[in-house]
Design a protein around this motif. Structure first.
Motif, PDB file in Angstrom:
ATOM      1  N   CYS A  34      44.669  69.385  -1.729  1.00  3.36           N
ATOM      2  CA  CYS A  34      44.216  68.949  -0.409  1.00  3.36           C
ATOM      3  C   CYS A  34      43.845  67.473  -0.488  1.00  3.36           C
ATOM      4  O   CYS A  34      43.058  67.064  -1.352  1.00  3.36           O
ATOM      5  N   ARG A  52      42.145  65.847   1.700  1.00  4.64           N
ATOM      6  CA  ARG A  52      40.809  65.612   2.253  1.00  4.64           C
ATOM      7  C   ARG A  52      39.688  65.948   1.270  1.00  4.64           C
ATOM      8  O   ARG A  52      38.793  65.140   1.035  1.00  4.64           O
ATOM      9  N   CYS A  53      39.732  67.162   0.662  1.00  3.65           N
ATOM     10  CA  CYS A  53      38.600  67.577  -0.183  1.00  3.65           C
ATOM     11  C   CYS A  53      38.939  67.650  -1.670  1.00  3.65           C
ATOM     12  O   CYS A  53      38.043  67.804  -2.493  1.00  3.65           O
ATOM     13  N   CYS A  92      44.277  74.317   3.685  1.00  2.35           N
ATOM     14  CA  CYS A  92      43.336  74.339   2.565  1.00  2.35           C
ATOM     15  C   CYS A  92      42.361  75.495   2.762  1.00  2.35           C
ATOM     16  O   CYS A  92      41.784  75.651   3.840  1.00  2.35           O
ATOM     17  N   CYS A 102      38.457  73.687   2.933  1.00  2.01           N
ATOM     18  CA  CYS A 102      37.958  72.937   4.099  1.00  2.01           C
ATOM     19  C   CYS A 102      38.697  73.265   5.399  1.00  2.01           C
ATOM     20  O   CYS A 102      38.397  72.696   6.435  1.00  2.01           O
ATOM     21  N   VAL A 140      41.614  72.491   6.574  1.00  2.00           N
ATOM     22  CA  VAL A 140      42.452  71.457   7.172  1.00  2.00           C
ATOM     23  C   VAL A 140      43.911  71.838   6.935  1.00  2.00           C
ATOM     24  O   VAL A 140      44.298  72.222   5.841  1.00  2.00           O
ATOM     25  N   ALA A 166      47.347  68.602   5.222  1.00  2.00           N
ATOM     26  CA  ALA A 166      46.926  67.504   4.347  1.00  2.00           C
ATOM     27  C   ALA A 166      47.134  67.922   2.893  1.00  2.00           C
ATOM     28  O   ALA A 166      46.201  68.134   2.141  1.00  2.00           O
TER      29      ALA A 166
END
Length: 86
Positions: free
Chosen positions: A35, A37-38, A68, A71, A73, A76
């Protein structure tokens, strides 16, 4: 080719995700989805991945379908192709 060591996988970058097609994946490959983002990462066996998608689709074209689990999302994803350890 860059090689990274892991307990189960030997991480080998065989090409950019934009250029790799599903047909280029072999039985000893796995896909590491990270991911953006995280940073959460998970592995998908290439055999399972080849059953889900047609062989002519590029790996980069499947990013929007993954979410993901940490998180929540969608889309991503950063791909890395890894080789199963013998």
């Amino acid at each position: 080719m860059r090689v990274f060591k892991d307990d189960t996988y030997e991480m080998v970058i065989i090409g950019r995700a934009e250029a790799v097609k599903i047909d280029d994946l072999r039985d000893w490959h796995a896909l590491r989805a990270t991911c953006v983002r995280c940073g959460h990462a998970g592995y998908i066996n290439a055999c399972v991945f080849r059953r889900l998608y047609p062989r002519y689709i590029r790996l980069i074209d499947t990013e929007h379908r993954f979410r993901c689990t940490s998180c929540n999302v969608r889309g991503a994803v950063s791909w890395m192709i890894v080789k199963l350890r013998r």
